[in-house]
Design a protein around this motif. Structure first.
Motif, PDB file in Angstrom:
ATOM      1  N   ASP A   1      -1.569  85.060  -6.053  1.00  0.00           N
ATOM      2  CA  ASP A   1      -0.837  84.761  -7.076  1.00  0.00           C
ATOM      3  C   ASP A   1      -1.527  85.961  -8.413  1.00  0.00           C
ATOM      4  N   VAL A   2      -2.326  87.022  -8.105  1.00  0.00           N
ATOM      5  CA  VAL A   2      -2.635  87.952  -9.449  1.00  0.00           C
ATOM      6  C   VAL A   2      -1.637  89.183  -9.128  1.00  0.00           C
ATOM      7  N   PHE A   3      -1.179  90.069  -7.333  1.00  0.00           N
ATOM      8  CA  PHE A   3      -0.608  90.908  -7.828  1.00  0.00           C
ATOM      9  C   PHE A   3       0.967  91.247  -7.858  1.00  0.00           C
ATOM     10  N   PRO A   4       1.248  90.088  -8.247  1.00  0.00           N
ATOM     11  CA  PRO A   4       2.550  89.487  -9.041  1.00  0.00           C
ATOM     12  C   PRO A   4       2.915  90.527 -10.701  1.00  0.00           C
ATOM     13  N   GLN A   5       1.553  89.396 -10.949  1.00  0.00           N
ATOM     14  CA  GLN A   5       1.753  90.025 -12.488  1.00  0.00           C
ATOM     15  C   GLN A   5       1.024  91.081 -12.724  1.00  0.00           C
ATOM     16  N   ASP A   6       0.373  91.903 -11.548  1.00  0.00           N
ATOM     17  CA  ASP A   6       0.310  93.240 -11.896  1.00  0.00           C
ATOM     18  C   ASP A   6       1.557  93.806 -11.407  1.00  0.00           C
ATOM     19  N   CYS A   7       2.521  93.111 -10.819  1.00  0.00           N
ATOM     20  CA  CYS A   7       3.415  94.192 -10.792  1.00  0.00           C
ATOM     21  C   CYS A   7       4.346  93.872 -11.833  1.00  0.00           C
ATOM     22  N   GLN A   8       4.230  92.999 -12.923  1.00  0.00           N
ATOM     23  CA  GLN A   8       4.708  92.764 -14.309  1.00  0.00           C
ATOM     24  C   GLN A   8       3.696  93.853 -15.345  1.00  0.00           C
ATOM     25  N   ASN A   9       2.566  93.961 -15.122  1.00  0.00           N
ATOM     26  CA  ASN A   9       2.312  95.087 -15.924  1.00  0.00           C
ATOM     27  C   ASN A   9       2.808  96.278 -15.062  1.00  0.00           C
ATOM     28  N   ALA A  10       2.677  96.040 -14.385  1.00  0.00           N
ATOM     29  CA  ALA A  10       3.491  97.855 -14.279  1.00  0.00           C
ATOM     30  C   ALA A  10       5.072  98.112 -14.700  1.00  0.00           C
ATOM     31  N   PHE A  11       5.399  97.262 -14.119  1.00  0.00           N
ATOM     32  CA  PHE A  11       6.795  96.948 -15.307  1.00  0.00           C
ATOM     33  C   PHE A  11       7.210  97.236 -16.333  1.00  0.00           C
ATOM     34  N   ASP A  12       6.235  96.609 -17.053  1.00  0.00           N
ATOM     35  CA  ASP A  12       6.197  96.575 -18.785  1.00  0.00           C
ATOM     36  C   ASP A  12       5.762  98.024 -19.113  1.00  0.00           C
ATOM     37  N   LEU A  13       4.630  99.005 -17.961  1.00  0.00           N
ATOM     38  CA  LEU A  13       4.222 100.074 -18.142  1.00  0.00           C
ATOM     39  C   LEU A  13       5.611 101.581 -18.786  1.00  0.00           C
ATOM     40  N   GLY A  14       6.335 100.564 -17.257  1.00  0.00           N
ATOM     41  CA  GLY A  14       7.688 101.474 -17.529  1.00  0.00           C
ATOM     42  C   GLY A  14       8.414 101.280 -18.544  1.00  0.00           C
ATOM     43  N   GLN A  15       8.832 100.540 -18.904  1.00  0.00           N
ATOM     44  CA  GLN A  15       9.183  99.884 -20.110  1.00  0.00           C
ATOM     45  C   GLN A  15       8.777 100.655 -21.525  1.00  0.00           C
ATOM     46  N   TRP A  16       7.585 100.511 -21.392  1.00  0.00           N
ATOM     47  CA  TRP A  16       6.830 101.159 -22.561  1.00  0.00           C
ATOM     48  C   TRP A  16       6.964 102.652 -22.398  1.00  0.00           C
ATOM     49  N   LEU A  17       7.082 103.450 -21.018  1.00  0.00           N
ATOM     50  CA  LEU A  17       6.809 105.061 -21.017  1.00  0.00           C
ATOM     51  C   LEU A  17       8.322 105.477 -21.979  1.00  0.00           C
ATOM     52  N   VAL A  18       9.515 104.774 -21.497  1.00  0.00           N
ATOM     53  CA  VAL A  18      11.056 104.616 -22.090  1.00  0.00           C
ATOM     54  C   VAL A  18      10.412 104.620 -24.080  1.00  0.00           C
ATOM     55  N   GLY A  19       9.550 104.037 -24.372  1.00  0.00           N
ATOM     56  CA  GLY A  19       9.738 103.475 -26.023  1.00  0.00           C
ATOM     57  C   GLY A  19      10.047 102.060 -26.050  1.00  0.00           C
TER      58      GLY A  19
END
Length: 214
Positions: free
Chosen positions: A195-213
């Motif tokens: 239930d929760v880890f998929p959202q953690d993965c999405q948060n990581a994906f979003d963090l990767g996008q943030w790194l690029v700006g």
């Protein structure tokens, strides 16, 4: 743009590694070239306190002079446009492999001159992924909040903006019955993984996008 992920976990395919992969996917979706470095594949040492990075002669100011498998990794982090570090928390700290890199990456840029002129002269975005077995509501009690904020402040002050992603109550193994781990509510952990880890993965994906700006 180049984004590098540093995996401080020995367990490829598990929580930390998976989240870093998702962060790189996020960076790729924003147009970045990416690279994953698995520290447990390398032979290296931590900082030995030789002060070679402070020598007035020889051209090594701001550069770790140790030569081992971390040498090209440190060079890559100097040249990249953003990077993200990841580690499980063992005994209240990041893994020893990641700690070695952190020592050598950061100390080479520390200035002992009165002027305290920064030895790293560009600003980039950095990120940290921490994975833990601890419930998030206990982070303050066990000192994790202070620990994570300390790393955020260190990398933010030295390199630029830094964001953390802390993932709690992780699923550790496929079969808990094989181990002396009866303290865990296995069905609850499994449900949280679903239930929760998929959202953690999405948060990581979003963090990767943030790194690029993005």
């Amino acid at each position: 743009m180049k984004v590098i992920a540093i995996n401080g976990s020995a367990r490829k395919g598990w929580n930390t590694h998976t989240l870093l992969e998702k962060a790189l996917e996020g960076a790729q979706s924003a147009g970045a070239e990416t690279e994953m470095v698995n520290l447990y594949d390398l032979n290296s040492k931590g900082c030995i306190g030789c002060l070679g990075c402070k020598l007035k002669t020889g051209g090594s100011v701001g550069k770790c002079v140790l030569k081992d498998d971390l040498t090209p990794v440190l060079s890559g982090l100097v040249e990249c446009d953003a990077f993200i570090l990841g580690s499980p928390i063992y005994m209240g700290e990041v893994t020893g492999e990641l700690r070695k890199l952190i020592e050598r990456l950061t100390f080479q840029y520390v200035s002992y001159d009165k002027e305290r002129i920064p030895l790293y002269d560009k600003k980039i975005r950095t990120g940290f992924v921490f994975t833990t077995n601890c419930p998030e509501n206990m982070y303050d009690t066990v000192g994790y909040t202070t620990k994570f904020e300390g790393y955020k402040q260190l990398f933010g002050s030295m390199f630029g903006e830094c964001k953390n992603l802390a993932v709690s109550e992780t699923w550790q193994i496929d079969d808990y019955d094989k181990y002396h781990m009866s303290m865990f509510d296995v069905p609850a952990k499994k449900q949280r993984r679903e239930d929760v880890f998929p959202q953690d993965c999405q948060n990581a994906f979003d963090l990767g996008q943030w790194l690029v700006g993005k």
